[in-house]
Design an enzyme around this catalytic site. Structure first.
Site, mmCIF file in Angstrom:
data_model
loop_
_atom_site.group_PDB
_atom_site.id
_atom_site.type_symbol
_atom_site.label_atom_id
_atom_site.label_comp_id
_atom_site.label_asym_id
_atom_site.label_seq_id
_atom_site.Cartn_x
_atom_site.Cartn_y
_atom_site.Cartn_z
ATOM 1 N N GLN A 89 1.994 -41.979 59.360
ATOM 2 C CA GLN A 89 3.468 -41.686 59.263
ATOM 3 C C GLN A 89 4.169 -42.839 58.794
ATOM 4 O OE1 GLN A 89 6.477 -41.309 63.245
ATOM 5 N NE2 GLN A 89 5.908 -39.219 62.677
ATOM 6 N N TYR A 159 16.046 -42.095 62.590
ATOM 7 C CA TYR A 159 15.751 -42.917 61.851
ATOM 8 C C TYR A 159 16.442 -42.660 60.362
ATOM 9 C CZ TYR A 159 12.299 -44.354 65.231
ATOM 10 O OH TYR A 159 11.551 -45.078 66.324
ATOM 11 N N ARG A 207 8.215 -34.557 59.159
ATOM 12 C CA ARG A 207 8.856 -34.560 60.558
ATOM 13 C C ARG A 207 10.273 -34.426 60.528
ATOM 14 N NH1 ARG A 207 6.799 -37.228 66.345
ATOM 15 N NH2 ARG A 207 5.224 -35.686 65.675
#
Length: 405
Positions: A89, A159, A207
């Site tokens: 990721q 994020y 994601r």
């Protein structure tokens, strides 16, 4: 990409990385053991695409330079030998970074903190946005060179990409703000850069925090039964019903836990009542069973309030498996507040207002005003077996199981 089974280990921080962002031997072994256990796909925890501004934490993996490729290749080869495929990721922390850790002001879509009480970031220029999108691409290319089978772009959990997607953290008036299409522009740029870097055959996953999606339907007050799930003819079911405290069959534990005439609690009890504990608990006795991360958090909470605190751990070491930064700060906290640390100590019996423990072959009764049993968590999946039974015969539905609190 073909998996040998449907077991997927999702990306979870391990705190095993070195302070320079390098994989440690312990880190490689950690994932290799999961592969040996039969996991079909292992998604390695998120790695930083731009350092230091895109990083956070003291043990964060990096993929912003070619020098990190060899160790990552060692990891993928170790997992491949066990029959597992491996993904990674890639991420930029954005406003979730702390200036005390990265040595500069954090960056974001606008001047909004990613979480309440967080630091104020600065908004990125268009040139910086384009540059960071390319950073994702080059990091993805390094991941493929290191032998990873799939690349996941982290666009959720507050994020950087999520900070652009969300109208609560993005009030830009240029082509990167305003409409949903504009707020998604940076995410689209990242996807395009990653695809260009890895070629057409490498799988890319994304994601997202789904509460930002315009086509999301949220159902509240509805039981998640098999019949309810079947109404949506799903292609994918994510079971994320959380975890509950691990409560072994210790004498008296289940009889006294959470009862009105007793003072025995689990971590869920303290969370539910956290605002009602007095700030000054001088003279109160608190005993915590379990020296892992949860038990240490409880110790810190009460010790700083002046409580006479004791922690019990059956292993020889308190905080076993935690990263060096956490164990160091907790050791300092316990020494400062004179926390009694009892290792190699086993809980024998739970009374309403005391624990009976055994160490060095001797038994001791520890009275308390508050007794906490923090022996870990176990998955809480009340309808998981029903879901498997209902859909297995069709052999088309993929299942992801999350063990989350």
């Amino acid at each position: 990409m073909t998996l040998k089974n449907r077991v997927v280990m999702m990306p979870m921080g391990s705190d095993f990385a070195g302070h320079d962002g390098e994989l440690s031997e312990e880190h490689i072994k950690y994932y290799e053991l999961r592969a040996r256990g039969g996991t079909g796909l292992i998604m390695v925890e998120n790695v930083c695409v731009k350092y230091p501004e895109g990083s956070n934490g003291t043990t964060r993996l990096r993929l912003d330079k070619d020098c990190y490729i060899p160790r990552l290749f060692t990891l993928t080869e170790a997992c491949h030998r066990q029959g597992a495929l491996v993904g990674i990721q890639i991420n930029h922390t954005g406003a979730s970074a702390m200036s005390s850790r990265i040595g500069m002001q954090s960056v974001s879509a606008s001047r909004f903190p990613s979480k309440a009480g967080g630091e104020i970031p600065r908004g990125l220029s268009k040139e910086e946005i384009a540059s960071i999108a390319k950073d994702y691409g080059t990091a993805a290319k390094r991941a493929v060179n290191a032998g990873f089978d799939v690349v996941e772009i982290h666009a959720g959990h507050s994020y950087l990409i999520s900070q652009f997607l969300s109208p609560t953290t993005n009030d830009r008036t240029d082509e990167f703000g305003g409409s949903a299409e504009n707020r998604a522009r940076f995410c689209r740029m990242v996807i395009d850069e990653v695809r260009k870097a890895v070629g057409p055959r490498v799988p890319i996953s994304l994601r997202l925090s789904v509460d930002e999606l315009p086509n999301l339907t949220i159902k509240t007050g509805v039981d998640a039964t098999v019949a309810e799930i079947k109404k949506y003819t799903p292609d994918l079911v994510v079971n994320a019903t959380g975890s509950v405290p691990l409560l072994p069959p210790i004498e008296g534990l289940h009889d006294n836990l959470g009862k009105k005439d007793a003072s025995v609690y689990s971590i869920k009890d303290i969370i539910a009542d956290v605002k009602n504990y007095p700030k000054d608990m001088t003279g109160k006795k608190v005993v915590v069973v379990g020296g892992g991360a949860v038990g240490l958090d409880v110790v810190e909470f009460f010790a700083q309030r002046g409580a006479e605190t004791t922690i019990i751990e059956m292993m020889p070491v308190i905080g076993n498996g935690l990263d060096a930064s956490s164990t160091s700060s907790m050791k300092e906290c316990m020494e400062k507040h004179h926390v009694r640390q009892m290792t190699n100590t086993a809980l024998q019996k739970v009374n309403a207002h005391s624990f009976l423990v055994k160490y060095d072959g001797k038994e001791e009764e520890l009275p308390f005003d508050y007794g906490f049993v923090c022996l870990g968590m176990r998955a809480n999946a009340p309808i998981w077996n029903d879901i498997q039974e209902a859909f297995y015969e069709n052999n088309y539905l993929r299942f992801y199981f999350y063990d989350m609190i």
